[in-house]
Design an enzyme around this catalytic site. Structure first.
Site, short mmCIF file in Angstrom:
data_model
loop_
_atom_site.label_atom_id
_atom_site.label_comp_id
_atom_site.label_asym_id
_atom_site.label_seq_id
_atom_site.Cartn_x
_atom_site.Cartn_y
_atom_site.Cartn_z
N CYS A 91 -2.47 -2.61 7.04
CA CYS A 91 -1.73 -3.12 8.90
C CYS A 91 -2.26 -1.53 9.26
O CYS A 91 -2.44 -0.64 8.18
CB CYS A 91 -0.43 -3.05 9.18
SG CYS A 91 0.62 -1.61 8.17
N GLU A 117 0.98 -1.16 -0.02
CA GLU A 117 -0.21 0.04 0.00
C GLU A 117 1.29 1.03 -0.14
O GLU A 117 0.69 2.22 -1.05
CB GLU A 117 -0.77 0.15 1.46
CG GLU A 117 -2.00 -1.27 1.70
CD GLU A 117 -1.52 -2.38 2.20
OE1 GLU A 117 -1.85 -2.81 2.97
OE2 GLU A 117 -0.02 -2.48 2.79
N CYS A 144 -0.55 1.62 7.94
CA CYS A 144 -1.08 1.80 5.92
C CYS A 144 -2.17 2.30 6.26
O CYS A 144 -2.38 3.36 5.46
CB CYS A 144 -1.14 0.49 5.06
SG CYS A 144 1.14 -0.42 4.52
#
Length: 169
Positions: free
Chosen positions: A113, A87, A116
């Site tokens: 996560c 990402e 991100c």
């Protein structure tokens, strides 16, 4: 050769872009998880990214993984990883070429996560489509709090990709 319409089912846009995300993930240099991301707006690809070391640095494939060596579980101690997430790389690629990702959709092979998620929020991503899980409830809570839609694609896209590739050869 023309295909019989009754026997041919055209894939959805979600399947199409998720398959591309899985294809992008094959460039990953991470030893623990191969992740691919595709940022899309108005059914057009703006940028892609996969997880791996920053440009010019050695890849984990070549030198090994410190997190793996230290037995750090998935979702913890991101600062010890030499790689960027898919990402992050997709957002960076868009910015390098002056492409706004505001009000776009992210297709990513695994749930983002927390790091991100925060970047995606500030980048203006509206929707996230995922195929796989990731152990980070805080990320999902942040995304929910700011009303970014997160959808999980139905069924295993990775399996469908493999089946489609081999069935057409």
């Amino acid at each position: 050769m023309r295909k019989n319409k009754r026997n041919y089912k055209r894939m959805s846009w979600d399947e199409y872009f998720m398959q591309i995300a899985h294809l992008v993930s094959q460039r990953s240099t991470c030893l623990r998880r191969n992740v691919g991301a595709v940022i899309v707006k108005n059914k057009r690809i703006l940028a892609t990214g996969y997880n791996g070391a920053p440009s010019g640095l050695d890849h984990c494939l070549d030198i090994g993984c410190l997190r793996k060596k230290l037995k750090i579980p998935s979702g913890h101690r991101h600062e010890l990883c030499r790689g960027l997430h898919a990402e992050q790389n997709a957002i960076i690629q868009a910015s390098l070429y002056g492409i706004s990702v505001k009000e776009s959709t992210l297709y990513v092979t695994h749930q983002p996560c927390i790091i991100c998620a925060k970047m995606l929020i500030n980048a203006g991503i509206n929707d996230i489509v995922i195929d796989g899980e990731y152990p980070d409830n805080m990320a999902m809570n942040f995304l929910k709090e700011v009303k970014i839609k997160v959808r999980k694609i139905k069924g295993s896209t990775r399996k469908r990709i493999t089946n489609r590739i081999y069935s057409t050869v």
